[in-house]
Design a protein around this motif. Sequence first.
Motif, short mmCIF file in Angstrom:
data_model
loop_
_atom_site.label_atom_id
_atom_site.label_comp_id
_atom_site.label_asym_id
_atom_site.label_seq_id
_atom_site.Cartn_x
_atom_site.Cartn_y
_atom_site.Cartn_z
N GLY A 209 -35.26 23.63 -24.06
CA GLY A 209 -36.17 22.83 -24.86
C GLY A 209 -35.51 21.61 -25.47
O GLY A 209 -35.87 21.18 -26.56
N GLU A 210 -34.55 21.05 -24.75
CA GLU A 210 -33.87 19.82 -25.19
C GLU A 210 -34.20 18.73 -24.17
O GLU A 210 -35.13 17.96 -24.36
CB GLU A 210 -32.36 20.05 -25.29
N ALA A 211 -33.49 18.70 -23.05
CA ALA A 211 -33.81 17.72 -22.00
C ALA A 211 -35.00 18.16 -21.17
O ALA A 211 -35.68 17.35 -20.56
CB ALA A 211 -32.60 17.51 -21.10
N ALA A 212 -35.26 19.48 -21.14
CA ALA A 212 -36.45 20.01 -20.47
C ALA A 212 -37.44 20.50 -21.53
O ALA A 212 -37.10 20.61 -22.71
CB ALA A 212 -36.07 21.13 -19.52
N GLY A 213 -38.65 20.80 -21.09
CA GLY A 213 -39.71 21.13 -22.04
C GLY A 213 -39.86 22.61 -22.33
O GLY A 213 -38.93 23.40 -22.12
N PRO A 214 -41.04 23.01 -22.82
CA PRO A 214 -41.28 24.39 -23.24
C PRO A 214 -41.02 25.43 -22.17
O PRO A 214 -40.65 26.57 -22.47
CB PRO A 214 -42.76 24.38 -23.64
N GLU A 215 -41.23 25.05 -20.89
CA GLU A 215 -41.02 26.02 -19.82
C GLU A 215 -39.60 26.57 -19.81
O GLU A 215 -39.36 27.73 -19.45
CB GLU A 215 -41.36 25.40 -18.46
#
Length: 330
Positions: A209-215
């Motif tokens: 949940g930093e460079a990528a999202g909730p997934e």
Amino acid sequence: MEIPKYGLTDLHVHLDGSLSFDMARELAKMQGMEMKSEEELKSLMVAPEDCQDLNDYLTKFDYPLELLQTEEAITYSIFELLKIQRSQGLTCSEIRFAPQLHTRRGMRQEQVVDAAVRGIQRFQMDIGISAGKSRACKEFHSGLILCCMRGADNQAMNMETVEVAGEFWRKGVVALDLAGAEALFPTKNFEGLFREAGRKGIPFTIHAGEAAGPESIWKALEFGASRIGHGVRCLEDKVLVRRLAKDEIPLELCPTSNVNTKIFKNITDYPILRLLNEGIKATINTDNMTVSNTTLRDEIQLVADTFHMSEAEIGQLMKNADESTFLRME
């Protein structure tokens, strides 16, 4: 408000991103390497104001890793970082690093971790002697988090990290982690590692949940993560926010680092109050003291001043960190 001078807990601090310039010079001297000037060290080890993203930020680890390829260097660096943290008012620190990144000159991961454990032991002995009482060791709690690394061809090295963590768990190592370029190498690709960690009973956190999202966070929770490294993008998913709050999953927030990597444009955009208001167990941490040019007190003071936080709100952040340490599970 003024941040307390004592009793701080840093749950998320990387060894290679937190070498001071003095430590870097001493490590170079110890190994007969070229001594860098102040400006050279700044260029090599500190994120610039125009840092583009996480991948750009990660380039600042290249030189520190060159310095951390011997047992002596690892032991010295852990010892010195703990000394610095104690002088800054910390009473608990979980230092993380990836053993596989320290094997370039022939060390095995087991040797790397054993050297790090010796650094903790040396520090405990030092503060016990300096205080004149063994109780001093109980006043500062420290442990190691071993990072597996996101990548395409390092599965065997990652599995070795899990095995070594099992060997040293409760003997200096407190947990596992997954770090690296989150957007390039999705969390879902590393399920096998954390299934094995769960089988061994080793707790873990995962950068998500930093460079990528909730997934990415959903996958970390599916694997069984006890904490989430960063996790600020959880707010993009209301169901996820409710899950994190309900299960009291701590988020290891690192505000300055997130601004450095352009997760947020300015600190004024940082959602600390919203996270607290949603009932999420938020904690404040440094991530990389040198790369982000910060200290834990600076980080807490930054959010306190920016958002005019109350004494109760700051107290809650500190309490959350204290309650969330893996050292409580030992």
